[in-house]
Design an enzyme around this catalytic site. Structure first.
Site, mmCIF file in Angstrom:
data_model
loop_
_atom_site.group_PDB
_atom_site.id
_atom_site.type_symbol
_atom_site.label_atom_id
_atom_site.label_comp_id
_atom_site.label_asym_id
_atom_site.label_seq_id
_atom_site.Cartn_x
_atom_site.Cartn_y
_atom_site.Cartn_z
ATOM 1 N N SER A 170 32.766 31.331 44.016
ATOM 2 C CA SER A 170 33.696 30.410 43.391
ATOM 3 C C SER A 170 34.149 29.371 44.418
ATOM 4 O O SER A 170 33.327 28.699 45.044
ATOM 5 C CB SER A 170 34.874 31.180 42.771
ATOM 6 O OG SER A 170 35.669 30.338 41.965
ATOM 7 N N GLU A 194 26.363 27.559 39.430
ATOM 8 C CA GLU A 194 27.153 28.175 38.366
ATOM 9 C C GLU A 194 28.505 27.510 38.357
ATOM 10 O O GLU A 194 28.845 26.762 39.278
ATOM 11 C CB GLU A 194 27.275 29.687 38.583
ATOM 12 C CG GLU A 194 27.996 30.104 39.850
ATOM 13 C CD GLU A 194 29.483 30.349 39.653
ATOM 14 O OE1 GLU A 194 29.903 30.736 38.552
ATOM 15 O OE2 GLU A 194 30.239 30.148 40.623
ATOM 16 N N HIS A 221 30.596 33.778 37.862
ATOM 17 C CA HIS A 221 31.746 34.220 37.073
ATOM 18 C C HIS A 221 31.275 34.947 35.813
ATOM 19 O O HIS A 221 31.459 34.470 34.694
ATOM 20 C CB HIS A 221 32.616 33.027 36.691
ATOM 21 C CG HIS A 221 33.238 32.311 37.841
ATOM 22 N ND1 HIS A 221 32.552 31.400 38.631
ATOM 23 C CD2 HIS A 221 34.499 32.366 38.341
ATOM 24 C CE1 HIS A 221 33.364 30.921 39.555
ATOM 25 N NE2 HIS A 221 34.547 31.480 39.402
#
Length: 307
Positions: free
Chosen positions: A116, A212, A277
């Site tokens: 992330s 992502e 995620h």
């Protein structure tokens, strides 16, 4: 793009430091994550400010100075073998310029785990230290705490990396083919935001790019990809792995955008590769050379992620 230096694997009893470079960490989730790590016969220690909350900006786990000091103190502690991020969110970008990179380099190669917002640290570690890092579940993350696949793949990568040389996701080819390159990437919005900074790669040339994101509308994903394309950052990329797009628009819409923006690269693209995620997120070693087989939806590492 060159392969990076692989840190040593962990052994039973290894000390791992948990830090919070980004968002605030719920204490109950932190404690549960520590229990998982102890169950792997590791010795987790918690940095002093992990449970802090920033007084003015509640999306940060304490002040920039304290988060940076925690990270640097953990990495430079000779008793610590790995640094695991507790969670992402936002804030890692704000501490990158506060770290003493000469001191981090002098501390020697160690394992860094996160994803992330930690994408900013993956990029900086590649550029400033030349180290392989692990894009994987975080110590206080919901997926890490509740999903056996996420736990086991990270555990094996840390302690027995030779057992996970082939990473298989159950995904499928968006664009077919095979390609060889060095794994890199992370959260799409962070990769776009890192352009022009001194702590990020100038190009993905020669790489197998992992992308992502979470909670983004399709037009924003379009903007990030278009920025990378216009900047020439995707020139020379060998292949693309697409992970999760949780809480984005319906996947059919996202998929159409990804095919349209990436199709012109002329390289294999595999979708739904199962990192980021999502439930059961796989651990991907950035900086390791590998072969992508889009039809089989596999990545085969030339060497184990850790030595």
């Amino acid at each position: 793009m060159k392969e990076l230096v692989r840190p040593p694997r962990l052994a039973p009893g290894a000390r791992v430091a948990v830090v919070a470079p980004s968002g605030p960490v719920p204490e109950e989730r932190l404690q549960a994550g520590l229990d998982v790590l102890r169950g792997w016969d590791l010795d987790p220690v918690v940095a002093p400010h992990v449970l802090d909350r920033h007084g003015e900006f509640p999306y940060l786990a304490g002040t920039d100075a304290d988060r940076a000091a925690d990270f640097q103190g953990a990495w430079c502690d000779p008793a610590v073998d790995a640094v695991l991020c507790a969670r992402g969110g936002y804030g890692a970008q704000r501490i990158v310029d506060l770290l003493d990179w000469d001191a981090l380099r002098a501390a020697g190669p160690k394992v860094l785990v996160g994803f992330s917002d930690v994408t900013a640290l993956h990029e900086a570690f590649a550029v400033r230290l030349g180290l392989v890092t692990l894009h994987g579940p975080m110590a206080a993350g919901v997926d890490f705490l509740k999903n056996a696949r996420a736990q086991e793949h990270l555990r094996a990568t840390l302690l027995a990396p030779e057992t996970v040389r082939v990473i298989s996701s159950g995904g499928r080819a968006l664009l077919p083919g095979r390609a060889r390159g060095v794994l890199l990437g992370g959260c799409l919005c962070l990769l776009a935001a890192e352009r022009g900074t001194p702590h990020a790669r100038a190009s993905a040339d020669g790489g197998l790019l992992c992308l992502e994101d979470v909670g983004e509308e399709t037009y924003r994903l379009d903007r990030y990809l278009t920025q990378l394309l216009r900047a020439g950052w995707l020139d020379g990329v060998r292949g693309v792995l697409l992970g999760s797009w949780e809480r984005c628009d319906p996947y059919d819409r996202v998929r159409a955008l990804l095919a349209e923006r990436l199709g012109g690269l002329g390289v294999p693209v595999v979708e739904e590769f199962g990192f980021g995620h999502c439930e059961g997120a796989l651990t991907i070693p950035f900086g390791v050379a590998a072969e992508l087989d889009a039809e089989a939806a596999t990545v085969t590492l030339d060497e184990p992620a850790l030595r």
